[in-house]
Design an enzyme around this catalytic site. Structure first.
Site, PDB file in Angstrom:
ATOM      1  N   HIS A  91       1.490   4.692  -3.212  1.00  0.00           N
ATOM      2  CA  HIS A  91       2.028   6.526  -2.507  1.00  0.00           C
ATOM      3  C   HIS A  91       3.246   6.223  -3.267  1.00  0.00           C
ATOM      4  CE1 HIS A  91      -1.476   7.284  -0.037  1.00  0.00           C
ATOM      5  NE2 HIS A  91      -1.057   6.322   0.841  1.00  0.00           N
ATOM      6  N   HIS A 147       0.612  -1.377   0.237  1.00  0.00           N
ATOM      7  CA  HIS A 147       0.192  -0.173   0.101  1.00  0.00           C
ATOM      8  C   HIS A 147       0.797   1.194   0.162  1.00  0.00           C
ATOM      9  CE1 HIS A 147      -3.785   2.071   1.525  1.00  0.00           C
ATOM     10  NE2 HIS A 147      -2.432   3.395   1.649  1.00  0.00           N
ATOM     11  N   GLU A 148       1.691   1.360   1.304  1.00  0.00           N
ATOM     12  CA  GLU A 148       2.302   2.759   1.231  1.00  0.00           C
ATOM     13  C   GLU A 148       3.294   2.830  -0.422  1.00  0.00           C
ATOM     14  OE1 GLU A 148       2.165   4.994   3.165  1.00  0.00           O
ATOM     15  OE2 GLU A 148       0.340   3.542   4.521  1.00  0.00           O
ATOM     16  N   HIS A 204       3.305   6.631  -6.563  1.00  0.00           N
ATOM     17  CA  HIS A 204       2.944   7.877  -7.787  1.00  0.00           C
ATOM     18  C   HIS A 204       3.434   9.297  -6.960  1.00  0.00           C
ATOM     19  CE1 HIS A 204      -1.628   9.742  -6.640  1.00  0.00           C
ATOM     20  NE2 HIS A 204      -0.855  10.719  -7.580  1.00  0.00           N
TER      21      HIS A 204
END
Length: 676
Positions: free
Chosen positions: A468, A464-465, A471
């Site tokens: 980011h 998940h992290e 991104h």
């Protein structure tokens, strides 16, 4: 301070901050000079005798504050990831100063007059799409920061912002103290029956760091459901651990949170909004309070029905042990029991197949290579901000440099709870900079010589992290203010949640899920049991997140002038009125330790996780069935969405990928709220 390394751009690759030469003493003069330099740069813009233009006003504004932003990137990182008493004192001192500095810029009448003049001419300027977007976003940002308020209301806004800045710092420090004080100390390993040998060793090390040699300490993680609750066989110890978890921060941070909510409501009223939530959501993809309220209301009944069925199964399992007063401290323990008995799955069986180093390199990095063509090389010659921090150079599919990724995975007393991503250097074509990003997790550090074996939830958090991080790394825009994760709050979690899909992607899982000693892959029959159990507990997990979301929404839909006197009563009433008063399933966060809201910038935005999951679940289906290869699909997702930052409206980027509006049905199926 001529030897202050913060005062000049870093000479290191990708402008990585020179952590090896930084000390606390460098922050104060650098922060002071950074603010002074930016104000001088703003004065140069407003004093320009030439007529306002996009270049001499908007672009000049984008170039301003480079020193301050460079210092804040490092300082904010240390306050969260490796704080000291000195750094926290500086944080308390400078938060109101920084809030005043921001107000000095956004409430500068001459500066806004120039921006407004350019904005009025926007149709005649012939701007390209990204420049037009920057102009629109900056004009809107100044208006939302108070540029058009009358002088008296601007003065009140300055006072509110200053008080809120101090409150955020105070909340963070009080929570840090509460987490430390809430660690559960025990005297013997027998009391910790159910924990693994490695977990016992970690508990002994935790106690040693707290000055309690010879004892064992279960340190509190940031959310409610402590991992040990699923393992400890001592029921009374589980009760005590959960009670300490739920009570932390309430005495000090409860009243402070109520004050913060009231201040935010007053600030929203200055802008003509009935609540802070209305002010916040007006700029999000949700668009309105009614839209968010409608989504939450749709989810509650089905979630409660799921929870009631799951709790009945857990209570029945507890009755077999003679437990007739089943309570919240029993939920995680008996959920694990049901997985073992009904699905023949002990989640501890999975840990040996999820060694951190392998999950990182052969899972997270491998997936990024498969989907986006990027590669990672550890740079042991570069120094991170803590001894546990590792630095990786990221290269694109053509071998060209893309940026740096810093990984900081282990918990420590100086780090706040939770997991997060942020930037040390923001990508910008205008400034010629690639991104430098980092991930922070709070995995229990193993005793020396032992491997870090992850739970399936920790594996998911790692993916998940890193979503980011991608991104930020893939950002390909001109203006730094539009770069990377600077997208609406209810959109920013979408790419990170999409990245979780690679955890279970067969080709990826086969590459990383291998026994840390033998190298054997995760057995097919264990994987079958894991997949069979995947749906179990969805109601419980959904209820925890939904309850926390409802608390956030209730705090921030309060009208101006309303101050909550009794925080516990308020929490209970909110959940009761929403139909989600489930004593056995406390919210993922209670007010006293809900730092997302009262320290970070998720106020009236915690719904973002659910809102973004609608987009995520739909996009996962797109990846699986759009007819392209995985690499081709990744290129579309990267080019049309991840690379665009805020240079296009978020939902335009979404539609550019999927070619249509999002559908909520995939989320409802995933969460067990609709049949597959």
């Amino acid at each position: 301070m001529t030897d202050n390394p913060l005062l000049t751009p870093s000479p290191l690759p990708f402008q990585l901050p020179p952590f090896g030469t930084l000390t606390e003493q460098h922050y104060r003069p650098a922060l002071d000079r950074g603010m002074a330099e930016q104000l001088a740069e703003i004065e140069a813009i407003t004093g320009n005798p030439e007529a306002p233009s996009f270049e001499n006003t908007l672009v000049a504004l984008e170039r301003s504050g480079e020193l301050l932003l460079r210092v804040l990137a490092v300082f904010d990182n240390q306050t969260s990831a490796d704080s000291t008493d000195g750094v926290l004192e500086l944080d308390t001192e400078y938060r109101p100063k920084l809030a005043a500095h921001s107000d000095a810029i956004h409430l500068d009448a001459a500066l806004f007059a120039r921006i407004d003049a350019v904005h009025r001419q926007r149709e005649e300027l012939g701007l390209d799409a990204e420049s037009r977007r920057l102009l629109e976003r900056r004009h809107q940002g100044f208006v939302r920061a108070g540029a058009q308020l009358p002088p008296a209301e601007q003065q009140r806004l300055r006072e509110l912002n200053a008080e809120l800045a101090v409150a955020a710092s105070t909340f963070a420090q009080q929570l840090r103290d509460a987490n430390a004080a809430g660690a559960l100390l025990v005297d013997s390993p027998e009391q910790l029956d159910g924990l693994s040998e490695g977990e016992l060793a970690a508990a002994a090390e935790n106690a040693r760091e707290l000055g309690q040699d010879g004892r064992y300490a279960l340190s509190l993680v940031n959310f409610t459901s402590q991992p040990a609750l699923a393992k400890l066989t001592d029921r009374e110890l589980r009760r005590q651990l959960l009670e300490q978890t739920l009570a932390r921060g309430l005495a000090d941070n409860g009243p402070l949170a109520a004050r913060v909510a009231a201040l935010r409501a007053e600030r929203a009223a200055l802008f003509g909004h009935p609540s802070h939530a209305a002010y916040v959501v007006a700029e999000q993809t949700a668009g309105s309070v009614a839209a968010v309220t409608g989504l939450l209301g749709r989810l509650v009944p089905a979630t409660v029905a799921n929870v009631e069925q799951e709790l009945a199964r857990l209570a029945a399992a507890a009755e077999q042990d003679g437990v007739t007063d089943f309570g919240p401290h029993d939920v995680a323990f008996y959920a694990e029991r049901v997985r073992r008995t009904e699905y023949q799955l002990d989640t501890n069986e999975l840990r040996p197949y999820h060694e951190l180093e392998r999950v990182l390199k052969d899972g997270v990095f491998h997936a990024a290579g498969l989907v986006y063509g990027v590669s990672f090389t550890e740079r042991t010659d570069l120094v991170g901000y803590h001894a546990d921090t590792r630095v990786f150079e990221v290269r694109d599919a053509d071998g060209g440099p893309l940026g740096l990724f810093l990984a900081d995975f282990f918990a420590r007393p100086s780090k706040r709870g939770g997991a997060w991503m942020d930037e040390l250097v923001t990508q910008s074509g205008l400034l010629g900079r690639p991104a430098v990003v980092y991930n922070n997790l709070n995995i229990t550090k193993p005793a020396p010589g032992r491997p870090a074996l992850l739970s399936i939830d920790e594996v998911r958090t790692l993916f998940h992290e890193f979503g980011h991080a991608l991104h930020g790394l893939f950002s390909d825009v001109r203006y730094p203010g539009l770069a990377g994760t600077r997208v609406p709050r209810d959109f920013v979690e979408f790419p990170s949640q999409v990245n979780e899909m690679w955890l279970a992607w067969p080709e990826v899982r086969a590459n990383y899920a291998r026994h840390h000693e033998t190298g054997e892959p995760l057995p097919a029959e264990l994987l079958e049991r894991l997949d069979a159990a995947e749906g179990f507990g969805q109601g419980l997990r959904m209820a925890e997140v939904l309850a926390a979301t409802l608390l956030d929404w209730a705090w921030h839909t309060l009208p101006a002038g309303e101050l909550v006197e009794d925080v516990e009563e308020f929490e209970g009433r909110v959940l009761e009125e929403a139909g989600l008063a489930l004593p056995a399933v406390p919210p993922r966060y209670r007010t006293g330790y809900f730092s997302h809201l009262f320290v970070g910038d998720y106020s009236a935005g915690y719904y973002s996780y659910l809102w973004s999951e609608v987009l995520d679940a739909d996009t996962v289906e797109w990846f699986k069935g759009n007819g392209r290869s995985l690499r081709e699909s990744g290129e579309v997702f990267r080019r049309e969405l991840l690379a665009r930052g805020d240079s296009v409206p978020a939902m335009d980027a979404y539609r550019a990928v999927l070619g249509r509006e999002p559908r909520v049905e995939p989320l409802l199926v995933r969460r067990g709220l609709l049949p597959a």
